[in-house]
Enzyme design. Sequence first.
Site, short mmCIF file in Angstrom:
data_model
loop_
_atom_site.label_atom_id
_atom_site.label_comp_id
_atom_site.label_asym_id
_atom_site.label_seq_id
_atom_site.Cartn_x
_atom_site.Cartn_y
_atom_site.Cartn_z
N ASP A 1 -13.00 5.24 -58.72
CA ASP A 1 -12.81 3.85 -59.12
C ASP A 1 -14.03 3.11 -58.60
O ASP A 1 -14.20 2.96 -57.39
CB ASP A 1 -11.52 3.31 -58.50
CG ASP A 1 -11.30 1.83 -58.78
OD1 ASP A 1 -12.23 1.16 -59.28
OD2 ASP A 1 -10.18 1.34 -58.49
N GLN B 1 -2.31 28.90 -73.04
CA GLN B 1 -2.16 29.94 -74.09
C GLN B 1 -2.58 31.34 -73.62
O GLN B 1 -3.19 31.49 -72.57
CB GLN B 1 -2.96 29.57 -75.35
CG GLN B 1 -2.68 28.18 -75.90
CD GLN B 1 -1.33 28.00 -76.58
OE1 GLN B 1 -0.83 26.91 -76.67
NE2 GLN B 1 -0.74 29.09 -77.05
N TYR C 1 -1.73 7.23 -42.17
CA TYR C 1 -1.77 7.73 -43.55
C TYR C 1 -2.80 6.95 -44.36
O TYR C 1 -2.74 5.74 -44.45
CB TYR C 1 -0.38 7.57 -44.16
CG TYR C 1 -0.25 8.12 -45.55
CD1 TYR C 1 -0.28 9.50 -45.76
CD2 TYR C 1 -0.07 7.29 -46.64
CE1 TYR C 1 -0.14 10.03 -47.04
CE2 TYR C 1 0.09 7.80 -47.92
CZ TYR C 1 0.05 9.17 -48.10
OH TYR C 1 0.19 9.68 -49.37
N ASP D 1 -10.15 4.02 -63.28
CA ASP D 1 -10.83 5.21 -62.78
C ASP D 1 -11.75 5.83 -63.81
O ASP D 1 -11.32 6.17 -64.92
CB ASP D 1 -9.81 6.25 -62.30
CG ASP D 1 -9.09 5.77 -61.06
OD1 ASP D 1 -9.69 5.87 -59.98
OD2 ASP D 1 -7.96 5.24 -61.19
N ASP E 1 -3.41 7.14 -63.23
CA ASP E 1 -3.80 5.95 -62.45
C ASP E 1 -2.55 5.32 -61.82
O ASP E 1 -1.47 5.38 -62.39
CB ASP E 1 -4.50 4.93 -63.35
CG ASP E 1 -5.12 3.79 -62.53
OD1 ASP E 1 -5.59 4.06 -61.40
OD2 ASP E 1 -5.13 2.64 -63.01
N LYS F 1 -3.36 7.62 -50.79
CA LYS F 1 -3.24 7.74 -52.25
C LYS F 1 -4.59 7.81 -52.94
O LYS F 1 -5.50 7.10 -52.60
CB LYS F 1 -2.47 6.55 -52.79
CG LYS F 1 -1.19 6.34 -52.01
CD LYS F 1 0.01 6.22 -52.86
CE LYS F 1 1.28 6.14 -52.04
NZ LYS F 1 1.16 5.40 -50.78
MG MG Z 1 -9.23 -0.35 -58.43
MG MG Z 2 -7.10 3.57 -60.08
#
Ligand code: MG
Ligand code: MG
Length: 362
Positions: A11, A241, A228, A53, A131, A231
Amino acid sequence: MKLTLSVIKADIGGYVGHSGMHPRLIEVAEEELAKAKDKGLIIDFFVTRVGDDLQLIMTHTKGVDNEEIHKLAWQTFEVATEKAKELKLYGAGQDLLADAFSGNIRGLGPGAAEMEFEERKSEPVIIFMADKTSPGAWNLPLFKIFADPFNTAGLVIDPKMHGGFTFDVLDVKSGKRVKLNVPEELYDLLTLIGSIEDYIIKAVYRRLDGEIAAVASVEKLNYIAGEYVGKDDPVLIVRCQSGFPAVGEVLEPFAFPHLVAGWMRGSHFGPLMPVPFHFANPTRFDGPPRVIAAGFQIANGNLIGPRDLFDDPAFDEARRTANMISDYLRRHGPFEPHRVSPDKLEYTTMPQVLKKLEDRFA
Ligand code: MG
Ligand code: MG
Ligand code: F6R
């Protein structure tokens, strides 16, 4: 010839807010990658985006984690960031966490999913890009694709798949990985990956011959000093296949818009809505989280495609259900389980509020 398929994303500026991407950034990235193609560094490329993104899809012969390829991605993000700054796009350069490139893009902000394989007689792949969520979003669909016979008929009736698959699972806290074989270790696998923010599937291999079947981006997923920082809008590559799950078996799990962590401020659970490329703009409460599926046939390293695989009325019901789930969840406002647990919040005022109330707790 061993071919490498690299999907590297970042991003580097939203339009408007965090909801989408300005078309100029895609053009700028295309110009950079076209130069690299002319020089022979990469064989082919495709640039796209999901929400805010930017996605660089590239083929080459240099293997995974290659410095030259990662540097190319980094420099492309830098050039696009310049454009984002010029247009004053929102959060310009937000995922470029380091001042300069140093050998490998992992840990510097962008996310990467890469796999190396011998190109088959025909090589269909699907690249999923999402996203407003995190790599744990792939746990449920990957389980269904590679371990659930009610989803994937091939697990039962295709001799090449009947031996099962190996799941490579990352423990987000320790950074260590464990390989589990299904079907024997199905319940152990579920014990881990049912915890979508703690254990993340990094890759899947076919047990018959160890061939790579799927790989996901799992960057930024760690605890730094116990905190943490988790994300990252994730990507996933799946080969299809001829002894791998069929295209339709790979897409099938997304007909169920399962709940994923992310959405507004990376701090809410919401349904993952499968959308055509042109609907990949999370708007309502910065969501709900979106996923697109780009299908390619690879021919001597060339990317033939993409086909926009969720641009199909077969996924209309999933989108409608996602909207109904969104209505229901949003009515919880700031309450769990719509909001994630305190240790998984990306934004929090908890320490500040506790400090203020310190003397009043009796
Ligand atoms: Mg952003
Ligand atoms: Mg994003
Ligand atoms: C979630 C996301 C957005 C932002 C939100 C607030 O991953 O990107 O939901 O968290 O729009 O953004 P800021 O703090 O930049 O105003």
